[in-house]
Design a protein around this motif. Structure first.
Motif, PDB file in Angstrom:
ATOM      1  N   PHE A  92      51.675 -52.654  -7.154  1.00 45.21           N
ATOM      2  CA  PHE A  92      51.046 -53.940  -7.465  1.00 45.21           C
ATOM      3  C   PHE A  92      52.020 -55.108  -7.480  1.00 45.21           C
ATOM      4  CE2 PHE A  92      51.275 -51.242 -11.328  1.00 45.21           C
ATOM      5  CZ  PHE A  92      52.318 -51.864 -11.989  1.00 45.21           C
ATOM      6  N   ASN A  93      53.277 -54.880  -7.092  1.00 45.57           N
ATOM      7  CA  ASN A  93      54.224 -55.985  -6.951  1.00 45.57           C
ATOM      8  C   ASN A  93      54.355 -56.378  -5.487  1.00 45.57           C
ATOM      9  OD1 ASN A  93      55.956 -54.540  -9.604  1.00 45.57           O
ATOM     10  ND2 ASN A  93      55.363 -56.693  -9.655  1.00 45.57           N
ATOM     11  N   ASP A  97      56.799 -61.554  -6.228  1.00 44.42           N
ATOM     12  CA  ASP A  97      57.399 -60.940  -7.423  1.00 44.42           C
ATOM     13  C   ASP A  97      58.864 -60.598  -7.175  1.00 44.42           C
ATOM     14  OD1 ASP A  97      54.903 -61.067  -8.674  1.00 44.42           O
ATOM     15  OD2 ASP A  97      54.361 -59.042  -8.039  1.00 44.42           O
ATOM     16  N   PRO A 156      51.873 -67.374 -12.355  1.00 48.71           N
ATOM     17  CA  PRO A 156      50.408 -67.344 -12.502  1.00 48.71           C
ATOM     18  C   PRO A 156      49.968 -66.365 -13.583  1.00 48.71           C
ATOM     19  CG  PRO A 156      51.069 -67.128 -10.192  1.00 48.71           C
ATOM     20  CD  PRO A 156      52.312 -66.953 -11.010  1.00 48.71           C
ATOM     21  N   ALA A 157      48.824 -66.645 -14.157  1.00 48.77           N
ATOM     22  CA  ALA A 157      48.308 -65.797 -15.235  1.00 48.77           C
ATOM     23  C   ALA A 157      48.052 -64.374 -14.765  1.00 48.77           C
ATOM     24  CB  ALA A 157      47.033 -66.406 -15.810  1.00 48.77           C
ATOM     25  N   ASP A 158      47.726 -64.210 -13.483  1.00 50.53           N
ATOM     26  CA  ASP A 158      47.419 -62.872 -12.968  1.00 50.53           C
ATOM     27  C   ASP A 158      48.603 -62.240 -12.239  1.00 50.53           C
ATOM     28  OD1 ASP A 158      47.450 -64.530 -10.775  1.00 50.53           O
ATOM     29  OD2 ASP A 158      45.569 -63.790  -9.899  1.00 50.53           O
ATOM     30  N   SER A 159      49.794 -62.817 -12.385  1.00 52.91           N
ATOM     31  CA  SER A 159      50.977 -62.289 -11.700  1.00 52.91           C
ATOM     32  C   SER A 159      51.459 -61.006 -12.358  1.00 52.91           C
ATOM     33  CB  SER A 159      52.098 -63.329 -11.735  1.00 52.91           C
ATOM     34  OG  SER A 159      53.319 -62.771 -11.263  1.00 52.91           O
ATOM     35  N   TYR A 160      51.973 -60.117 -11.540  1.00 56.16           N
ATOM     36  CA  TYR A 160      52.591 -58.895 -12.052  1.00 56.16           C
ATOM     37  C   TYR A 160      54.105 -59.029 -12.196  1.00 56.16           C
ATOM     38  CZ  TYR A 160      48.241 -56.284 -11.667  1.00 56.16           C
ATOM     39  OH  TYR A 160      46.947 -55.831 -11.848  1.00 56.16           O
TER      40      TYR A 160
END
Length: 285
Positions: A92-93, A97, A156-160
Motif C-alpha cells: 500500500f505504499n 511515499d 494527505p489524510a489518506d496517505s500511507y
C-alpha cells in the motif's frame, strides 16, 4: 540445558544464508557508516509482507539509488524523485511515499548531519528503554514539510506515508523502526552494524513481527496475544533476564526460525531438529 544456553547457541548458529534472506543484507552492500545508515532506514521501512517481495522491492529501489545512498539522499529533489519512482509500488505504499521517506532522510541530514544524530536529540540515556525517544523521533519526522512531495496540503489524510513512522504512544509495536534501531545500535557482529554507539543495546525493544509474536508465545516469553508495544516490552523484559546488556541479540535468530527455517507454529517433521523444541509449547500439546 536452560533456555539461555539454547538461545545463545541459536545466536551463534546464525549464517550468511540467513542474512541473505533478510532486508538487513542491503546495508551490507555498502562500506561506509553513512551509506549503511541511509540504506537501513529505507530497507527497514519496506520490511513488511512476504520476504521475497520485500527483497524484490528493495532491489529495485537500491538499483535506482546508485553506489551511494547517502549521496543520493543529500542531492534528492522531490520533483525528480516523483519522476524516477512514478511506477513504484510496495503493497500500500507508492512512489510518493518513497519520495517523502527520502525527503525525511534528507531533512534529518540537514538538521543533524545524520539519522542517528537526529534520533539522539530525543534520547535520554537515563530512560529505561527507547520508548520515549522513539515517540519523539517519529513525531519529529512527521512534522517535516512534505509539501514538495504531496503538494500544498502536506501529507494527505489518506496517505500511507505515516506508516513509516509509527509511535509507541499509539500502542504500535513499531516493528520496523525497532528493527532499524537493532541494526544501528547492536554491536557489529557480522549481522548487526554497531553504528550508533551513543545508545546502549540494553535499551532496545525487540521488533515484533508475526514470527517473533508466534515463536515467543510458544516459548513462554509473553502471554499477550496482540502484537503491540506492550507485547514488545514484555518479550524484551523476558529476554533481558537472559542477557541484561543485550536482550535483542536473540531477535535475528528467533525470527529466522520462521523466515528461513520454515517454522509456522504447527507440528511438522522439522520440529524434531528445531533447536528450541524442548521449550516449545506446540510440541507439548
Amino acid at each position: 540445558m536452560h533456555l539461555k544456553a539454547v538461545l545463545d547457541n541459536l545466536y551463534a548458529s546464525r549464517s550468511p544464508q540467513h542474512l541473505a534472506n533478510d532486508p538487513l543484507s542491503f546495508c551490507h552492500r555498502y562500506r561506509t557508516a553513512e551509506d549503511r545508515e541511509i540504506a537501513g532506514l529505507i530497507a527497514s521501512s519496506f520490511a513488511y509482507g512476504n520476504v521475497k517481495i520485500i527483497l524484490r522491492t528493495l532491489n529495485g529501489v537500491f538499483d535506482r539509488l546508485g553506489p551511494s545512498p547517502r549521496r543520493f539522499v543529500e542531492r534528492f529533489e522531490p520533483a525528480a524523485g516523483r519522476r524516477l519512482f512514478a511506477g513504484f509500488k510496495h503493497r500500500f505504499n507508492d512512489g510518493l511515499d518513497l519520495c517523502a521517506l527520502l525527503l525525511a532522510a534528507r531533512t534529518m541530514l540537514e538538521e543533524a548531519d545524520g539519522i542517528g544524530q537526529f534520533f539522539l536529540t530525543g534520547y535520554d540515556p537515563a530512560a529505561g528503554d527507547i520508548t520515549d525517544a522513539l515517540a519523539i523521533f517519529s513525531a519529529g519526522a512527521l512534522a517535516f514539510d512534505y509539501r514538495p512531495v504531496f503538494g500544498d496540503g502536506g501529507i494527505p489524510a489518506d496517505s500511507y506515508f505515516p506508516f513509516f513512522f509509527p509511535s509507541p504512544a499509539s500502542g504500535s509495536a513499531c516493528k520496523r523502526l525497532c528493527m532499524y534501531l537493532r541494526w544501528m545500535v547492536r554491536p557489529a557482529d557480522g549481522i548487526d552494524l554497531g553504528l550508533w554507539h551513543e545508545i546502549s543495546p540494553a535499551k532496545l525493544i525487540i521488533p515484533v513481527d508475526a514470527h517473533i509474536q508466534r515463536i515467543c508465545r510458544h516459548l513462554g516469553l509473553t502471554a499477550r496475544r496482540q502484537a503491540d508495544w506492550r507485547m514488545a516490552r514484555e518479550i524484551t523484559a523476558a529476554l533481558r533476564q537472559l542477557d541484561p546488556a543485550d536482550p535483542v541479540k536473540y531477535d535475528f535468530p528467533l525470527c529466522h526460525l520462521g523466515i528461513s527455517e520454515g517454522c509456522d507454529g504447527t507440528i511438522r517433521p522439522l520440529c524434531r531438529s528445531c533447536p528450541v523444541v524442548k521449550f516449545c509449547a506446540v510440541t507439548k500439546r
